[in-house]
Design a protein around this motif. Sequence first.
Motif, PDB file in Angstrom:
ATOM      1  N   ILE A 245       7.819  11.643 -11.089  1.00 15.45           N
ATOM      2  CA  ILE A 245       8.179  10.157 -11.266  1.00 15.45           C
ATOM      3  C   ILE A 245       7.349   9.468 -12.304  1.00 15.45           C
ATOM      4  O   ILE A 245       8.313   8.830 -13.091  1.00 15.45           O
ATOM      5  CB  ILE A 245       7.517   9.550 -10.022  1.00 15.45           C
ATOM      6  CG1 ILE A 245       8.190  10.293  -8.730  1.00 15.45           C
ATOM      7  CG2 ILE A 245       7.638   7.937 -10.035  1.00 15.45           C
ATOM      8  CD1 ILE A 245       7.517   9.666  -7.326  1.00 15.45           C
ATOM      9  N   MET A 246       6.420   9.922 -12.773  1.00 22.59           N
ATOM     10  CA  MET A 246       5.412   9.382 -13.948  1.00 22.59           C
ATOM     11  C   MET A 246       6.325   9.751 -15.179  1.00 22.59           C
ATOM     12  O   MET A 246       6.432   8.992 -16.094  1.00 22.59           O
ATOM     13  CB  MET A 246       4.089   9.645 -13.972  1.00 22.59           C
ATOM     14  CG  MET A 246       3.281   8.979 -15.097  1.00 22.59           C
ATOM     15  SD  MET A 246       3.033   7.482 -14.861  1.00 22.59           S
ATOM     16  CE  MET A 246       1.680   7.046 -16.265  1.00 22.59           C
TER      17      MET A 246
ATOM     18  N   GLU B 105       9.457   7.404 -15.468  1.00 22.24           N
ATOM     19  CA  GLU B 105       8.866   6.242 -15.899  1.00 22.24           C
ATOM     20  C   GLU B 105       8.609   6.118 -17.270  1.00 22.24           C
ATOM     21  O   GLU B 105       8.968   5.019 -18.002  1.00 22.24           O
ATOM     22  CB  GLU B 105       7.631   5.851 -15.033  1.00 22.24           C
ATOM     23  CG  GLU B 105       7.811   5.427 -13.289  1.00 22.24           C
ATOM     24  CD  GLU B 105       8.660   4.312 -13.013  1.00 22.24           C
ATOM     25  OE1 GLU B 105       8.628   3.256 -14.246  1.00 22.24           O
ATOM     26  OE2 GLU B 105       9.206   3.920 -12.009  1.00 22.24           O
TER      27      GLU B 105
ATOM     28  N   THR C 260       5.696   6.574  -5.250  1.00 25.11           N
ATOM     29  CA  THR C 260       4.737   7.700  -4.466  1.00 25.11           C
ATOM     30  C   THR C 260       4.382   7.261  -3.099  1.00 25.11           C
ATOM     31  O   THR C 260       4.392   8.035  -2.432  1.00 25.11           O
ATOM     32  CB  THR C 260       3.491   8.264  -5.403  1.00 25.11           C
ATOM     33  OG1 THR C 260       4.084   8.609  -6.694  1.00 25.11           O
ATOM     34  CG2 THR C 260       2.766   9.333  -4.683  1.00 25.11           C
TER      35      THR C 260
ATOM     36  N   SER D 119      13.401  13.808 -14.994  1.00 26.03           N
ATOM     37  CA  SER D 119      12.822  12.927 -14.303  1.00 26.03           C
ATOM     38  C   SER D 119      12.640  13.316 -12.739  1.00 26.03           C
ATOM     39  O   SER D 119      11.746  12.787 -12.108  1.00 26.03           O
ATOM     40  CB  SER D 119      13.542  11.609 -14.075  1.00 26.03           C
ATOM     41  OG  SER D 119      14.954  11.752 -13.545  1.00 26.03           O
TER      42      SER D 119
ATOM     43  N   PRO E   1       4.448  12.958  -7.822  1.00 26.86           N
ATOM     44  CA  PRO E   1       3.965  11.585  -8.707  1.00 26.86           C
ATOM     45  C   PRO E   1       4.043  11.848 -10.233  1.00 26.86           C
ATOM     46  O   PRO E   1       4.353  11.076 -11.069  1.00 26.86           O
ATOM     47  CB  PRO E   1       2.575  11.389  -8.177  1.00 26.86           C
ATOM     48  CG  PRO E   1       2.071  12.489  -7.347  1.00 26.86           C
ATOM     49  CD  PRO E   1       3.246  13.254  -6.725  1.00 26.86           C
TER      50      PRO E   1
ATOM     51  N   THR F 192       5.248   4.313 -10.576  1.00 32.78           N
ATOM     52  CA  THR F 192       4.891   5.545  -9.990  1.00 32.78           C
ATOM     53  C   THR F 192       4.136   5.414  -8.696  1.00 32.78           C
ATOM     54  O   THR F 192       4.194   5.999  -7.720  1.00 32.78           O
ATOM     55  CB  THR F 192       3.918   6.386 -11.041  1.00 32.78           C
ATOM     56  OG1 THR F 192       4.645   6.663 -12.402  1.00 32.78           O
ATOM     57  CG2 THR F 192       3.611   7.766 -10.374  1.00 32.78           C
TER      58      THR F 192
END
Length: 432
Positions: free
Chosen positions: A63-64, A67, A278, A108, A60, A274
């Motif tokens: 991913i964040m 983003e 996730t 990323s 996560p 996110t």
Amino acid sequence: MIGTAFSLLIGLMALSLPVAAALGLMGYILSQKYAFFPLTGALGELAWNTSNDFILIAAPMFIMMGELMHRSGMSERLFSALAPWFARVPGRLIHTNIAASAIFAATSGSSVATAATIGTVAIPNMDKGGYNPPLFLGSIAAGGTLGILIPPSINMIIYAVLTDTSVAQLYAAGFIPGFMLAGLFSLTVFAVAIWRPGLAGPAGETAGLWPRRIAGLKHLVPPLGLFLTVVGSIYIGIATPTEAAALGLMATLGLVAANGQLTLPVLVRAFEGTVRTTCMIMLIIIAAFFLNFVMVSIGLVKAVTDSVLSLGLPPTAMLLAIIAFYLILGCFMETLSMMIATTPVVVPVITAMGYSPIWWGIIFVILMEAALITPPVGLNLYVVQSVRGRGPFSDLCIGALPFVGAMIMMIGILIAFPDLALWLPSLLQPNK
């Protein structure tokens, strides 16, 4: 038993069930049919133990990071900074698509995020520059796949958890092949542009290139700095992959704040993206671990391994057959479900033939990249088409084909020269 399991997998996927539901239902049916005692009672403990895995906490956070880069406009500045460097190269902005994808991928860890972000920035320039739509769009879809090969990669984290291998070793193994594949993509574009100049767009404005190149360097520093923060902290020994992800996320928040873009709307959209991604990944992983537990308990993994090895094929022939199987399967199966459903069965076969699971992990990730851009289930094709919002889907299918060829070439190079993937892991010997 093997035939039943394969038929179940194909049948459940054909019903278009969500991946997690299909994997969980398959595990339940196999348990009821072949287990000597109920295995479903272990589901709660498996879900807890899987969710508690320290390595998975990195997902996560990566991913964040993607983003935040997308929502704060960092990707647009990256693209604009790279464009002048390719202004004199046949194919111009198509090379920029690939270079921007490679750099964004290095921060990323997500293929879909890379394709969507670079596509949003690049596609408005396609018609304005007079580029051939299939080749231009294909470069975005293919460039996006670099998000799961160039470290940090979320898929490598999942592979490491499934196979009990080192994330740091996988990241080291992905460096050279990842940037080599980006180079092969660019060479593919260059070759097409030389062969058919009309596909590469007209000559662009080349006046004042060096001032623009120099001025844009400041926009390349943040993503490269993030890459060094994440990967460098692992290999100098101050952070585990999970701690490195936390450092990268904090650095991203700092960069966004320094640019004055750490606003509530940006944070809310980044948090929403996110959480959605996730939750999807974790639900699939929990269902997959239950399925894996069932398959091991009923002896399915051993049965498949023994059946394959009993064919008596040489290791190279067996390897090529497995690769061909994945190239075909990737046309019809989503990459994450393909990885999670087949890894526990295939990796024991690969290691029994004497191949390194780290080396195979890189080959496997490239096969998943190919699956992302081969119709009818190539996810990156649909992502780029949705960003484009118009035109025939066949443009993307045609445009992606040369890049699939480049991926197959890269796999051939790794088979011929396995040290391209194994040299850095053996040299660096990072901690797991």
